[in-house]
Design a protein around this motif. Structure first.
Motif, PDB file in Angstrom:
ATOM      1  N   PHE B 160       0.813  -1.224   0.000  1.00  0.00           N
ATOM      2  CA  PHE B 160       0.000   0.000   0.000  1.00  0.00           C
ATOM      3  C   PHE B 160       0.846   1.274   0.000  1.00  0.00           C
ATOM      4  O   PHE B 160       0.329   2.375  -0.101  1.00  0.00           O
ATOM      5  CB  PHE B 160      -0.917   0.036   1.229  1.00  0.00           C
ATOM      6  N   ILE B 161       2.147   1.120   0.183  1.00  0.00           N
ATOM      7  CA  ILE B 161       3.004   2.292   0.354  1.00  0.00           C
ATOM      8  C   ILE B 161       3.780   2.570  -0.925  1.00  0.00           C
ATOM      9  O   ILE B 161       4.355   1.661  -1.523  1.00  0.00           O
ATOM     10  CB  ILE B 161       4.011   2.055   1.512  1.00  0.00           C
ATOM     11  N   ASP B 162       3.821   3.827  -1.317  1.00  0.00           N
ATOM     12  CA  ASP B 162       4.548   4.225  -2.512  1.00  0.00           C
ATOM     13  C   ASP B 162       5.977   4.617  -2.128  1.00  0.00           C
ATOM     14  O   ASP B 162       6.296   5.781  -1.927  1.00  0.00           O
ATOM     15  CB  ASP B 162       3.818   5.398  -3.180  1.00  0.00           C
ATOM     16  N   PHE B 163       6.862   3.599  -2.037  1.00  0.00           N
ATOM     17  CA  PHE B 163       8.221   3.854  -1.556  1.00  0.00           C
ATOM     18  C   PHE B 163       9.042   4.679  -2.537  1.00  0.00           C
ATOM     19  O   PHE B 163       9.909   5.439  -2.129  1.00  0.00           O
ATOM     20  CB  PHE B 163       8.940   2.523  -1.274  1.00  0.00           C
ATOM     21  N   LYS B 164       8.750   4.548  -3.828  1.00  0.00           N
ATOM     22  CA  LYS B 164       9.540   5.317  -4.799  1.00  0.00           C
ATOM     23  C   LYS B 164       9.271   6.819  -4.646  1.00  0.00           C
ATOM     24  O   LYS B 164      10.198   7.623  -4.665  1.00  0.00           O
ATOM     25  CB  LYS B 164       9.254   4.828  -6.227  1.00  0.00           C
ATOM     26  N   SER B 165       8.014   7.173  -4.474  1.00  0.00           N
ATOM     27  CA  SER B 165       7.701   8.601  -4.264  1.00  0.00           C
ATOM     28  C   SER B 165       8.310   9.097  -2.965  1.00  0.00           C
ATOM     29  O   SER B 165       8.810  10.223  -2.873  1.00  0.00           O
ATOM     30  CB  SER B 165       6.191   8.819  -4.176  1.00  0.00           C
ATOM     31  N   ARG B 166       8.267   8.222  -1.960  1.00  0.00           N
ATOM     32  CA  ARG B 166       8.769   8.648  -0.662  1.00  0.00           C
ATOM     33  C   ARG B 166      10.281   8.861  -0.709  1.00  0.00           C
ATOM     34  O   ARG B 166      10.807   9.818  -0.135  1.00  0.00           O
ATOM     35  CB  ARG B 166       8.405   7.593   0.384  1.00  0.00           C
ATOM     36  N   LEU B 167      10.983   7.997  -1.438  1.00  0.00           N
ATOM     37  CA  LEU B 167      12.435   8.151  -1.586  1.00  0.00           C
ATOM     38  C   LEU B 167      12.762   9.428  -2.347  1.00  0.00           C
ATOM     39  O   LEU B 167      13.648  10.199  -1.958  1.00  0.00           O
ATOM     40  CB  LEU B 167      13.020   6.933  -2.316  1.00  0.00           C
ATOM     41  N   GLN B 168      12.013   9.660  -3.401  1.00  0.00           N
ATOM     42  CA  GLN B 168      12.233  10.866  -4.199  1.00  0.00           C
ATOM     43  C   GLN B 168      12.047  12.124  -3.349  1.00  0.00           C
ATOM     44  O   GLN B 168      12.863  13.051  -3.383  1.00  0.00           O
ATOM     45  CB  GLN B 168      11.248  10.877  -5.372  1.00  0.00           C
ATOM     46  N   GLU B 169      10.988  12.098  -2.561  1.00  0.00           N
ATOM     47  CA  GLU B 169      10.688  13.236  -1.689  1.00  0.00           C
ATOM     48  C   GLU B 169      11.860  13.500  -0.737  1.00  0.00           C
ATOM     49  O   GLU B 169      12.281  14.642  -0.532  1.00  0.00           O
ATOM     50  CB  GLU B 169       9.433  12.889  -0.896  1.00  0.00           C
ATOM     51  N   LYS B 170      12.364  12.421  -0.174  1.00  0.00           N
ATOM     52  CA  LYS B 170      13.440  12.558   0.804  1.00  0.00           C
ATOM     53  C   LYS B 170      14.728  13.059   0.149  1.00  0.00           C
ATOM     54  O   LYS B 170      15.393  13.961   0.664  1.00  0.00           O
ATOM     55  CB  LYS B 170      13.704  11.207   1.477  1.00  0.00           C
ATOM     56  N   LEU B 171      15.041  12.493  -1.025  1.00  0.00           N
ATOM     57  CA  LEU B 171      16.307  12.838  -1.679  1.00  0.00           C
ATOM     58  C   LEU B 171      16.284  14.256  -2.241  1.00  0.00           C
ATOM     59  O   LEU B 171      17.319  14.914  -2.323  1.00  0.00           O
ATOM     60  CB  LEU B 171      16.603  11.835  -2.802  1.00  0.00           C
ATOM     61  N   GLN B 172      15.104  14.714  -2.634  1.00  0.00           N
ATOM     62  CA  GLN B 172      15.038  16.035  -3.263  1.00  0.00           C
ATOM     63  C   GLN B 172      14.652  17.142  -2.285  1.00  0.00           C
ATOM     64  O   GLN B 172      14.344  18.257  -2.695  1.00  0.00           O
ATOM     65  CB  GLN B 172      14.056  15.984  -4.437  1.00  0.00           C
ATOM     66  N   LYS B 173      14.733  16.812  -1.013  1.00  0.00           N
ATOM     67  CA  LYS B 173      14.362  17.771   0.021  1.00  0.00           C
ATOM     68  C   LYS B 173      15.201  19.049  -0.081  1.00  0.00           C
ATOM     69  O   LYS B 173      14.702  20.149   0.122  1.00  0.00           O
ATOM     70  CB  LYS B 173      14.585  17.126   1.393  1.00  0.00           C
ATOM     71  N   ASN B 174      16.471  18.884  -0.369  1.00  0.00           N
ATOM     72  CA  ASN B 174      17.357  20.053  -0.428  1.00  0.00           C
ATOM     73  C   ASN B 174      17.785  20.379  -1.856  1.00  0.00           C
ATOM     74  O   ASN B 174      18.896  20.843  -2.091  1.00  0.00           O
ATOM     75  CB  ASN B 174      18.584  19.814   0.445  1.00  0.00           C
ATOM     76  N   GLY B 175      16.922  20.140  -2.810  1.00  0.00           N
ATOM     77  CA  GLY B 175      17.234  20.482  -4.188  1.00  0.00           C
ATOM     78  C   GLY B 175      17.225  19.256  -5.095  1.00  0.00           C
ATOM     79  O   GLY B 175      17.215  18.122  -4.624  1.00  0.00           O
ATOM     80  N   ALA B 176      17.229  19.506  -6.383  1.00  0.00           N
ATOM     81  CA  ALA B 176      17.091  18.429  -7.353  1.00  0.00           C
ATOM     82  C   ALA B 176      18.317  17.515  -7.358  1.00  0.00           C
ATOM     83  O   ALA B 176      19.447  17.976  -7.263  1.00  0.00           O
ATOM     84  CB  ALA B 176      16.871  19.016  -8.742  1.00  0.00           C
ATOM     85  N   VAL B 177      18.062  16.222  -7.417  1.00  0.00           N
ATOM     86  CA  VAL B 177      19.128  15.250  -7.642  1.00  0.00           C
ATOM     87  C   VAL B 177      18.640  14.301  -8.728  1.00  0.00           C
ATOM     88  O   VAL B 177      17.457  14.254  -9.043  1.00  0.00           O
ATOM     89  CB  VAL B 177      19.469  14.437  -6.365  1.00  0.00           C
ATOM     90  N   ASP B 178      19.578  13.554  -9.294  1.00  0.00           N
ATOM     91  CA  ASP B 178      19.228  12.643 -10.367  1.00  0.00           C
ATOM     92  C   ASP B 178      19.043  11.232  -9.805  1.00  0.00           C
ATOM     93  O   ASP B 178      20.005  10.610  -9.356  1.00  0.00           O
ATOM     94  CB  ASP B 178      20.356  12.671 -11.420  1.00  0.00           C
ATOM     95  N   ILE B 179      17.808  10.745  -9.805  1.00  0.00           N
ATOM     96  CA  ILE B 179      17.506   9.414  -9.274  1.00  0.00           C
ATOM     97  C   ILE B 179      17.261   8.460 -10.436  1.00  0.00           C
ATOM     98  O   ILE B 179      16.434   8.757 -11.303  1.00  0.00           O
ATOM     99  CB  ILE B 179      16.253   9.458  -8.375  1.00  0.00           C
ATOM    100  N   ALA B 180      17.993   7.360 -10.449  1.00  0.00           N
ATOM    101  CA  ALA B 180      17.825   6.420 -11.567  1.00  0.00           C
ATOM    102  C   ALA B 180      17.628   5.000 -11.064  1.00  0.00           C
ATOM    103  O   ALA B 180      18.310   4.552 -10.140  1.00  0.00           O
ATOM    104  CB  ALA B 180      19.049   6.484 -12.483  1.00  0.00           C
ATOM    105  N   TYR B 181      16.682   4.297 -11.675  1.00  0.00           N
ATOM    106  CA  TYR B 181      16.482   2.874 -11.398  1.00  0.00           C
ATOM    107  C   TYR B 181      17.016   2.087 -12.595  1.00  0.00           C
ATOM    108  O   TYR B 181      16.796   2.474 -13.746  1.00  0.00           O
ATOM    109  CB  TYR B 181      14.994   2.568 -11.200  1.00  0.00           C
TER     110      TYR B 181
END
Lengths: 233, 233
Positions: B160-181
């Motif tokens: 039920f949990i959207d971990f990918k969105s949650r990770l993105q939110e956490k990583l981009q907290k202090n500005g844009a980063v490049d996240i790749a799967y």
């Protein structure tokens, strides 16, 4: 210090004094205030609002469950929804002077957020969440007895309840009956207002009357009075 | 007597014995059973379901609030919604053998309602409401610790949990980063199944890997592992 006068009011009016004052502070802190005071520790009210939301739900559900042993779940649900209308929370935030204790960002202060219903609704839930953590469910119940639950005995929540449907449901439980509303009188009041009196009858026998500023209101009051009579029987 | 074996299971597995057995009986009584047994006193489960619904809400909210002090209210809300998905309640009704104790109307029994999720969801909430009235919120918490809350430590609620969105939110907290799967490998399993391995990288630095039966699942597991690493730091 506005914080202090607010706390004195909590103590003198509701006998509430927090053991952990940080919880109270968190419940009354808006996010932009923290942005403007980066050295301040702590959080804004939103996590406590999350908790307080469900504390309100269960407090109200338990209260109604015990107070109205004859109501079925549909009636209980209707009343619970009426009582946890967040719009009523803004009213009770003011009753408890919570608005005076909020720590707001400057922009919000300038734009009048301290008296804005949407903020006061959130703050009510956050305060309930903080009180629950600090002093437990019994303390929350005592506080609600003095505020939200006290309002049940006035007509505060009546506007949310469909008394006419409820009366119909009760009267037709054992088969069809003829329910009729009639406008009995209409008075002209000061200031261009009118006052109506309505009656409700079952199979041509009058059950109750009610008055109101519109025919609709008068019928609703009559239905409520009839329900009360039937429940006392 | 099916009622008795069910009660013994409650006692031996969960150390639960009701002081007021009528509450337990009410929580397990379906309406048509009462219609077919007009001499039986008591009610069906629906009022207790009304109460238990909000007891579940507050129990889960408080549990999450205390267990995840670093989560913000959006994450708490997402997880609470996942946990009070009524579809999970049917599962836990079976875990607690509640289905064996239900008093059903004959028609419902014939049509297989005893094993129907929708009924078992209602019964779960009614049982929680009864336990709350009989033994208080602490007893409910202890019971949930052994059932619903224990499932948090497995991956029961992860779907039920959207971990990918949650990770993105956490990583981009202090500005844009490049996240790749990236899909790292793909294995053929017995029975025509495949097993994928995926990695997640931030600015070309690998954070974590995960495996799953689809690329989507593997990426989700990788995101969850990356989040866990970041939260431990």
């Amino acid at each position: 210090m506005p914080q202090d006068s607010f706390k004195q009011h909590l103590l003198s009016e509701f006998n509430i004094q927090f053991h952990n004052e940080e919880l109270l502070r968190e419940a009354l802190t808006q996010r932009n205030y923290l942005n403007e005071h980066p050295d301040e520790p702590g959080r804004d009210y939103q996590r406590l609002e999350f908790l307080g939301d469900s504390v309100m739900q269960v407090s109200v559900a338990e209260y109604l469950f015990k107070r109205y042993p004859s109501w079925h779940e549909g009636q209980l649900t209707e009343m619970r929804i009426a009582m946890v209308q967040t719009r009523s929370f803004a009213h009770f935030s003011r009753v408890a002077h919570l608005n005076e204790g909020i720590r707001l960002g400057k922009g919000e202060e300038m734009s009048g957020a301290r008296d804005r219903d949407s903020l006061l609704e959130d703050i009510w839930e956050a305060f309930i969440g903080a009180l629950y953590l600090d002093q437990g469910s019994e303390a929350v119940r005592t506080f609600l007895d003095q505020t939200l639950f006290a309002a049940i005995d006035t007509d505060f929540f009546d506007r949310f309840i469909d008394f006419k449907s409820r009366l119909q449901e009760k009267l037709q439980k054992n088969g069809a009956v003829d329910i009729a509303y009639r406008t009995e009188s209409e008075k002209q009041m000061i200031g261009n207002e009118q006052l109506f009196e309505a009656s409700v009858s079952v199979d041509n026998r009058e059950l109750a009357r009610g008055t109101g500023k519109s025919i609709k209101d008068a019928e609703k009051v009559a239905a409520r009075a009839a329900l009360k009579l039937l429940e006392e029987k």
